[in-house]
Scaffold this motif. Structure first.
Motif, PDB file in Angstrom:
ATOM      1  N   LEU A  89       0.836  -1.203   0.000  1.00 60.28           N
ATOM      2  CA  LEU A  89       0.000   0.000   0.000  1.00 60.28           C
ATOM      3  C   LEU A  89       0.870   1.252   0.000  1.00 60.28           C
ATOM      4  N   VAL A  90       1.461   1.527  -1.160  1.00 60.46           N
ATOM      5  CA  VAL A  90       2.318   2.696  -1.359  1.00 60.46           C
ATOM      6  C   VAL A  90       1.873   3.365  -2.655  1.00 60.46           C
ATOM      7  N   PRO A  91       1.617   4.679  -2.658  1.00 59.22           N
ATOM      8  CA  PRO A  91       1.054   5.320  -3.854  1.00 59.22           C
ATOM      9  C   PRO A  91       2.007   5.323  -5.041  1.00 59.22           C
ATOM     10  N   PHE A  92       1.402   5.429  -6.240  1.00 63.26           N
ATOM     11  CA  PHE A  92       2.148   5.628  -7.480  1.00 63.26           C
ATOM     12  C   PHE A  92       2.254   7.133  -7.732  1.00 63.26           C
ATOM     13  N   GLN A  93       3.395   7.572  -8.266  1.00 61.19           N
ATOM     14  CA  GLN A  93       3.639   8.999  -8.415  1.00 61.19           C
ATOM     15  C   GLN A  93       2.831   9.585  -9.575  1.00 61.19           C
ATOM     16  N   GLU A  94       2.031  10.599  -9.276  1.00 62.18           N
ATOM     17  CA  GLU A  94       1.110  11.171 -10.259  1.00 62.18           C
ATOM     18  C   GLU A  94       1.841  11.774 -11.446  1.00 62.18           C
ATOM     19  N   LYS A  95       2.950  12.491 -11.203  1.00 60.53           N
ATOM     20  CA  LYS A  95       3.617  13.189 -12.300  1.00 60.53           C
ATOM     21  C   LYS A  95       4.180  12.240 -13.350  1.00 60.53           C
TER      22      LYS A  95
ATOM     23  N   VAL B  44      -5.167   2.818   0.041  1.00 62.69           N
ATOM     24  CA  VAL B  44      -3.941   3.288   0.693  1.00 62.69           C
ATOM     25  C   VAL B  44      -4.284   4.342   1.742  1.00 62.69           C
ATOM     26  N   ARG B  45      -5.112   5.307   1.372  1.00 61.47           N
ATOM     27  CA  ARG B  45      -5.495   6.377   2.306  1.00 61.47           C
ATOM     28  C   ARG B  45      -6.172   5.809   3.550  1.00 61.47           C
ATOM     29  N   GLU B  46      -7.130   4.899   3.325  1.00 66.66           N
ATOM     30  CA  GLU B  46      -7.952   4.409   4.424  1.00 66.66           C
ATOM     31  C   GLU B  46      -7.215   3.423   5.317  1.00 66.66           C
ATOM     32  N   THR B  47      -6.142   2.808   4.811  1.00 68.18           N
ATOM     33  CA  THR B  47      -5.403   1.818   5.603  1.00 68.18           C
ATOM     34  C   THR B  47      -4.143   2.406   6.224  1.00 68.18           C
ATOM     35  N   ILE B  48      -3.359   3.112   5.435  1.00 66.22           N
ATOM     36  CA  ILE B  48      -2.083   3.632   5.921  1.00 66.22           C
ATOM     37  C   ILE B  48      -2.276   4.934   6.695  1.00 66.22           C
TER      38      ILE B  48
END
Length: 705
Positions: free
Chosen positions: A621-627, A649-653
């Motif tokens: 649960l690690v975000p992907f970079q938007e840019k 990711v937001r709701e868990t981490i």
């Protein structure tokens, strides 16, 4: 117009896709593209006068001279040998090996996990030396080998296999030596059969009491004395007694009277013990033999502390729940005794993980050659192990998110390097509960170093992480409740359009895998191609497997594998596997996105004939970079998945960050997991989807014939 979601029944699996073909694939692709370029300072140039040897290469001239002296008058082989094969593994065929077992790396300088060295001896002190390795290590080999060595690029057109090369290099009667403790059954048989088939008297010879590389390794490390660690039910979910009972049931089904276990992680899993004899893998050197009435561990008896004695209940002397302990080096004699015992009719040996030295002690009439039952049991996690892995990945994500946030602030200042960055990430992980160490050496790779698939920064190769380069970080931790392995690729400046394009293709491939729905029992080879399809449509590819299983505080690599067609299927509820497509531009950058997945039941409208259909649930649960994402290349289903993932990711981490008081990291996380509009689909994305539809139709036509 939204791209259609197509439900396919093809090759025995059901795929929920958005225009991406799924077909067979293998772990290492022979036709992975390589960008041709002139050798630079980081790579050797053996055509120059004098040859250019980079500072990262090892001078092997004297080592090869001494090795050939041993080959010329070897007492092990009762005379001279004309070639010596040096595998990369240890006596347990481990992927990661201890320092004292790194014979191939010591003699050649190539430190990659895959590869075999062969040294020939012409009888006058000379000869040739060659290393075979796959595409993951081609660049690394050019940086680490000196010009004494020929690099054999496995699977490339015109490159001979080891035995083909030996047959062409050796004269009639040529004798080839190898340590049978370091080679699998199938590899030994392949070498021996090919040499015999040459018809000129060439033979393969093995010894059981020595190794020629060890004889020239003056400062070889001593054996590990690290203590053992007991794992309780709160981590394992099942006692070792119950596991042995399950094993005996499998033995009965196979009509086996004895089972010989040689894989370190299988032995550790069976008896709920861990160790640290091998870097990054919480295992210890041991074998095990299980019969209907006995269970014997073969290990360094000095490691049997009071805690271990109590854990294994070593005080008992009889009964099926007793464990006996014997010295590690008595395993071969124990196998010989089993083979000679008239009461033992059949001995089960793992066909994939047993060395020829062990195999050769069992007569063919008593052999059962099949996959180890532990391999399959270990890969399917029970409820406690499942939750443990999820919990470990939550804590690990806290460290990874904090690291990415820190990099955004620190990189523009110009003070962060590959090594200092990886060191700081390790510090962040070490602050998390139940942290036990790294699960493998961090692949912290800036710019062109990212194109080396299994790159490991050193003082010679260490580059700064800058605002002008792509940065790839592939790393993981060992926690008492689970093992982690996650890769993200980022840019701290302005990425080029091509970098964003290739990143998006890789991300699309990862999402395609998560969108799949497949039948129970499906093997990874049927699922692999979905991750490759977006890159294929642009004429691009990656030369490594799409994913691998993961241990529960065990090895970072285990079954099942994408690309596998035997052993452990991906299609079993409770199986964990990484999804990690990538793209690598030699000399420029590398992109890989690795997310752990758990196999779970899919929520399908129907269940044909009562069958269970499965899908993947993200665990990393690690975000992907938007840019780095070109949203107009993605279709609606992919964008919807990405939004759902970032919401998860937001709701868990997020709550865990708040619980740990990391409010600044939580603010960063909220900013980097915002939703995207799912209607942002370009005409190019629609065109790609149409191409995929045609490819799918072709695939199904092939499978139906």
């Amino acid at each position: 117009m939204h791209s259609a979601v197509i439900l396919l029944i093809c090759a025995g699996a059901v795929f929920l896709v958005s225009g991406d073909p799924v077909s067979e694939g293998d772990g290492v692709h022979p036709r992975s593209p390589r960008v041709k370029r002139a050798p630079g300072d980081s790579e050797r140039d053996c055509t120059a006068t004098p040859p250019y040897i980079p500072p990262t290469a090892k001078d092997t001239t004297d080592l090869l001279r001494r090795l050939r002296q041993g080959m010329q008058s070897s007492a092990y082989f009762a005379g001279s040998i004309q070639a010596y094969i040096i595998p990369a593994g240890d006596a347990h065929l481990s992927e990661y090996i201890s320092e004292r077992d790194q014979r191939r790396a010591f003699i050649s300088g190539l430190s990659g996990s895959s590869g075999t060295a062969v040294v020939t001896n012409d009888g006058s002190g000379g000869g040739k030396a060659a290393v075979w390795t796959d595409s993951r290590y081609f660049l690394q080999a050019e940086q680490q080998l000196d010009c004494n060595w020929i690099l054999m690029r496995q699977y490339e057109e015109g490159v001979p296999t080891i035995v083909e090369w030996l047959v062409s290099e050796l004269g009639p009667g040529g004798r080839v030596g190898i340590d049978p403790h370091l080679v699998s059954i199938s590899t030994w048989q392949e070498y021996a059969d090919a040499l015999e088939a040459d018809g000129t008297g060439k033979t393969l010879l093995g010894i059981s009491d020595g190794n020629l590389v060890d004889d020239v390794w003056d400062d070889r490390a001593p054996p590990s004395t690290a203590p053992l660690i007991t794992q309780g039910l709160n981590y394992t979910g099942k006692s070792w007694e119950d596991k042995i009972t399950d094993i005996r049931e499998k033995m009965t089904e196979q009509n086996a009277d004895a089972l010989v276990l040689t894989k370190l992680d299988e032995v550790a899993w069976l008896v709920n013990l861990r160790g640290s004899d091998v870097p990054f893998n919480p295992v210890f050197f041991a074998y095990a033999i299980v019969t209907a009435n006995t269970a014997v561990l073969y290990l360094d008896t000095n490691k049997v502390t009071d805690d271990v004695r109590s854990h294994l209940r070593l005080g008992c002397t009889t009964g099926v729940s007793c464990v006996q302990v014997e010295a590690y080096d008595t395993l071969l004699s124990a196998v010989e005794a089993l083979a000679a015992d008239s009461g033992i009719r059949k001995i089960w040996i793992s066909s994939a993980s047993t060395t020829y030295a062990v195999f050769s002690k069992v007569p063919e009439s008593k052999q059962i050659l099949d996959a180890s039952p532990v391999m399959k049991m270990k890969s399917k996690k029970n409820a406690v192990e499942q939750q443990g892995l999820k919990n470990a990945h939550i804590r690990d994500a806290v460290a990874k998110c904090e690291y990415l946030m820190w990099l955004e602030d620190a990189v523009p200042g110009g003070s962060v390097t590959e090594i200092s960055g990886a060191d700081y990430l390790q510090q962040l992980r070490s602050r998390q509960r139940d942290y036990m160490g790294l699960s493998f050496p961090a692949i912290s790779a800036s710019g062109p170093n990212g194109a080396v698939v299994h790159y490991r920064p050193s003082e010679e190769t260490n580059r700064p992480i800058t605002t002008s380069d792509v940065y790839l970080i592939d790393s993981g931790g060992q926690y008492k409740d689970g093992t982690t392995d996650v890769t993200r690729t980022v840019h701290f400046g302005q990425p080029t359009d091509y970098q964003r394009e290739t990143y998006t293709l890789v991300l699309m491939g990862a999402i395609n895998e998560f969108l799949q729905v497949f039948k129970q029992g499906t093997f990874g080879i049927r699922l692999d191609q979905a991750a490759r399809a977006p890159l294929f449509s642009y004429g691009l590819e990656y030369g490594h497997g799409t994913g691998h299983g993961l241990g529960s505080f065990l090895n970072v690599h285990e079954d099942p594998y994408f690309g596998g067609s035997a052993g452990v299927p991906v299609g079993e509820v409770g199986t964990f596997i990484t999804i990690e497509p990538g793209y690598y531009e030699d000399g420029q950058f590398g992109i890989r996105l690795e997310t752990l997945a758990m196999v779970k039941e899919a929520d399908t409208k129907y269940n044909f004939n009562g069958r269970t259909y499965l899908t993947f649930e993200p665990v990393t649960l690690v975000p992907f970079q938007e840019k780095m994402i070109k949203f107009d290349m993605m279709n609606e289903n992919q964008l919807t998945w990405l939004n759902d993932y970032h919401r998860m990711v937001r709701e868990t981490i997020g709550p865990e960050l708040q619980r740990q008081g990391k409010n600044d990291v939580n603010d960063w996380l909220m900013k980097n997991t915002q939703s995207f509009e799912t209607s942002r689909i370009s005409s190019g994305a629609k065109a790609v989807s149409s191409i995929f539809l045609l490819a799918i139709a072709a695939m199904c036509s092939v499978f139906s014939t």
